[in-house]
Design a protein around this motif. Structure first.
Motif, PDB file in Angstrom:
ATOM      1  N   PHE A   1       5.093  -0.760   1.381  1.00  0.00           N
ATOM      2  CA  PHE A   1       6.535  -1.035   0.947  1.00  0.00           C
ATOM      3  C   PHE A   1       7.322   0.016   0.816  1.00  0.00           C
ATOM      4  N   ALA A   2       8.788  -0.016   1.118  1.00  0.00           N
ATOM      5  CA  ALA A   2       9.710   1.156   0.974  1.00  0.00           C
ATOM      6  C   ALA A   2      10.020   1.201  -0.673  1.00  0.00           C
ATOM      7  N   VAL A   3       9.911   2.373  -0.926  1.00  0.00           N
ATOM      8  CA  VAL A   3      10.211   2.615  -2.450  1.00  0.00           C
ATOM      9  C   VAL A   3      11.315   3.881  -2.672  1.00  0.00           C
ATOM     10  N   GLU A   4      11.953   3.947  -3.636  1.00  0.00           N
ATOM     11  CA  GLU A   4      12.976   5.043  -3.647  1.00  0.00           C
ATOM     12  C   GLU A   4      12.364   6.344  -4.337  1.00  0.00           C
ATOM     13  N   ASP A   5      11.364   6.079  -4.934  1.00  0.00           N
ATOM     14  CA  ASP A   5      10.828   7.545  -5.591  1.00  0.00           C
ATOM     15  C   ASP A   5       9.357   7.289  -5.625  1.00  0.00           C
ATOM     16  N   ALA A   6       8.692   7.937  -4.776  1.00  0.00           N
ATOM     17  CA  ALA A   6       7.181   7.585  -4.702  1.00  0.00           C
ATOM     18  C   ALA A   6       6.539   8.040  -5.950  1.00  0.00           C
ATOM     19  N   ASP A   7       6.726   9.010  -6.488  1.00  0.00           N
ATOM     20  CA  ASP A   7       6.021   9.554  -7.611  1.00  0.00           C
ATOM     21  C   ASP A   7       6.412   8.476  -9.005  1.00  0.00           C
ATOM     22  N   VAL A   8       7.593   7.988  -9.046  1.00  0.00           N
ATOM     23  CA  VAL A   8       7.817   6.966  -9.997  1.00  0.00           C
ATOM     24  C   VAL A   8       6.929   5.620  -9.804  1.00  0.00           C
ATOM     25  N   THR A   9       6.971   5.166  -8.615  1.00  0.00           N
ATOM     26  CA  THR A   9       5.835   4.087  -8.223  1.00  0.00           C
ATOM     27  C   THR A   9       4.446   4.237  -8.751  1.00  0.00           C
ATOM     28  N   ALA A  10       4.042   5.483  -8.198  1.00  0.00           N
ATOM     29  CA  ALA A  10       2.641   5.808  -8.723  1.00  0.00           C
ATOM     30  C   ALA A  10       2.398   5.894 -10.137  1.00  0.00           C
ATOM     31  N   ALA A  11       3.290   6.438 -10.788  1.00  0.00           N
ATOM     32  CA  ALA A  11       3.112   6.253 -12.254  1.00  0.00           C
ATOM     33  C   ALA A  11       3.203   4.969 -12.724  1.00  0.00           C
ATOM     34  N   ARG A  12       3.969   4.259 -12.050  1.00  0.00           N
ATOM     35  CA  ARG A  12       3.837   2.585 -12.796  1.00  0.00           C
ATOM     36  C   ARG A  12       2.641   1.904 -12.440  1.00  0.00           C
ATOM     37  N   ILE A  13       2.151   2.281 -11.221  1.00  0.00           N
ATOM     38  CA  ILE A  13       0.835   1.752 -10.726  1.00  0.00           C
ATOM     39  C   ILE A  13      -0.259   2.251 -11.786  1.00  0.00           C
ATOM     40  N   ARG A  14      -0.108   3.414 -12.054  1.00  0.00           N
ATOM     41  CA  ARG A  14      -1.490   3.865 -13.262  1.00  0.00           C
ATOM     42  C   ARG A  14      -1.253   3.415 -14.479  1.00  0.00           C
ATOM     43  N   GLU A  15      -0.047   3.229 -14.961  1.00  0.00           N
ATOM     44  CA  GLU A  15       0.362   2.661 -16.272  1.00  0.00           C
ATOM     45  C   GLU A  15      -0.099   1.234 -16.492  1.00  0.00           C
ATOM     46  N   ARG A  16      -0.345   0.564 -15.356  1.00  0.00           N
ATOM     47  CA  ARG A  16      -0.371  -0.776 -15.476  1.00  0.00           C
ATOM     48  C   ARG A  16      -1.987  -1.069 -15.078  1.00  0.00           C
ATOM     49  N   GLY A  17      -2.879   0.151 -14.994  1.00  0.00           N
ATOM     50  CA  GLY A  17      -4.418  -0.221 -14.758  1.00  0.00           C
ATOM     51  C   GLY A  17      -4.866   0.005 -13.543  1.00  0.00           C
ATOM     52  N   ALA A  18      -4.009   0.226 -12.688  1.00  0.00           N
ATOM     53  CA  ALA A  18      -4.223  -0.042 -11.097  1.00  0.00           C
ATOM     54  C   ALA A  18      -4.632   1.192 -10.639  1.00  0.00           C
ATOM     55  N   THR A  19      -4.812   1.430  -9.399  1.00  0.00           N
ATOM     56  CA  THR A  19      -5.734   2.676  -8.938  1.00  0.00           C
ATOM     57  C   THR A  19      -4.711   3.317  -7.812  1.00  0.00           C
ATOM     58  N   MET A  20      -4.481   4.435  -7.832  1.00  0.00           N
ATOM     59  CA  MET A  20      -3.883   5.305  -6.792  1.00  0.00           C
ATOM     60  C   MET A  20      -5.176   6.027  -6.152  1.00  0.00           C
ATOM     61  N   ALA A  21      -4.934   5.562  -4.810  1.00  0.00           N
ATOM     62  CA  ALA A  21      -6.441   6.020  -3.940  1.00  0.00           C
ATOM     63  C   ALA A  21      -5.941   7.158  -3.121  1.00  0.00           C
ATOM     64  N   VAL A  22      -4.804   7.363  -2.459  1.00  0.00           N
ATOM     65  CA  VAL A  22      -4.477   8.534  -1.817  1.00  0.00           C
ATOM     66  C   VAL A  22      -2.919   8.754  -2.108  1.00  0.00           C
ATOM     67  N   GLY A  23      -2.477  10.110  -2.389  1.00  0.00           N
ATOM     68  CA  GLY A  23      -1.130  10.391  -2.408  1.00  0.00           C
ATOM     69  C   GLY A  23      -0.537  10.310  -3.677  1.00  0.00           C
ATOM     70  N   PRO A  24       0.879  10.354  -3.670  1.00  0.00           N
ATOM     71  CA  PRO A  24       1.750  10.612  -2.640  1.00  0.00           C
ATOM     72  C   PRO A  24       1.761  11.817  -1.927  1.00  0.00           C
ATOM     73  N   LEU A  25       1.588  11.874  -0.549  1.00  0.00           N
ATOM     74  CA  LEU A  25       1.493  12.783   0.129  1.00  0.00           C
ATOM     75  C   LEU A  25       2.460  13.026   1.234  1.00  0.00           C
ATOM     76  N   ALA A  26       2.888  14.267   1.310  1.00  0.00           N
ATOM     77  CA  ALA A  26       3.959  14.476   2.641  1.00  0.00           C
ATOM     78  C   ALA A  26       3.427  13.804   4.023  1.00  0.00           C
ATOM     79  N   SER A  27       4.346  13.108   4.450  1.00  0.00           N
ATOM     80  CA  SER A  27       3.774  12.478   5.774  1.00  0.00           C
ATOM     81  C   SER A  27       5.124  12.354   6.679  1.00  0.00           C
TER      82      SER A  27
END
Length: 250
Positions: A64-90
């Protein structure tokens, strides 16, 4: 939004999907080794691996396209979900893999998106479907994490129809969330995950080509008043669904 089977053998994947679904492939402009699949000149999907092999199973994954990968990753962690990889430069952007609270894996991408690449239109995937335990909880999670139903221009809208959560972009249905899957079920077709559906003109010819080239049927053929569909696995085990119109001539 796009699907990406992250397999180690890209040549095998290209040969299989070219023969089974009629795709041709071109290198992605973002320069990360990803190949973009085209059908009838329109982009359909990406074939590649995120930062090399992650050691996990080969799967079709929606990004899914997002405006800010770091913000999206933070939202995921805040809601008890899991970040598996990244965000990484690609290549020219940043990508990541995550798992929602029920365990369904998805990706997100910050950066330039291939023009005219949209689920639900033309030769693109017909739709994405999340089958999970609690459709309402999943809708809240993805809505908050990916800003679905937000007020900024271009946001998707969410509606509840016939016990399904339906995500639309304009008039196009791009995703559905269905409740009831058992997360302890050993069958990967049942386990909570994102399913990708591709339209095909003829189901039998696709099944024959897939099995001839090392794939397999992962479900029986199912039917409705308007369509027929089956879950297939490619040679590396990635599951996908093909959907054909119901033959009403008989």
């Amino acid at each position: 939004m796009l699907g990406q089977p992250a397999g180690p053998d890209l040549d095998l994947a290209q040969r299989f999907y070219a023969a089974v679904l009629g795709w041709d492939f071109r290198p992605a402009e973002r320069g990360d080794g990803t190949m973009v699949a085209f059908r009838d000149g329109a982009p359909v999907a990406g074939v590649g691996a995120l930062g090399g092999s992650t050691g996990g199973p080969v799967v079709w994954t929606p990004y899914f396209a997002v405006e800010d990968a770091d913000v999206t990753a933070a939202r995921i962690r805040e809601r008890g979900a899991t970040m598996a990889v990244g965000p990484l430069a690609s290549g020219t952007g940043r990508a990541a893999l995550a798992a929602d609270p029920a365990g369904a894996v998805f990706g997100f991408w910050q950066g330039e998106v291939v023009p005219d690449w949209s689920v639900g239109q033309g030769s693109a995937p017909a739709w994405l479907e999340l089958r999970t335990r609690d459709a309402f909880a999943a809708a809240i999670f993805y809505g908050e994490v990916l800003d679905w139903g937000g007020e900024r221009p271009g946001c998707c809208t969410i509606s509840y129809e016939h016990d399904h959560v339906v995500l639309r972009h304009g008039h196009d249905t791009v995703a559905r969330i269905t409740g009831g899957a058992l997360d302890e079920a050993p069958d990967p077709v049942v386990h909570p995950r994102w399913h990708v559906h591709f339209r095909v003109p003829d189901l039998e010819s696709v099944i024959e080509a897939a099995t001839r080239l090392g794939g397999r049927a992962a479900s029986p053929v199912q039917t409705s008043a308007t369509s027929r569909w089956i879950v297939l696995a490619d040679p590396e085990g990635a599951l996908f669904t093909v959907v054909a119109p119901q033959d009403t001539s008989a």
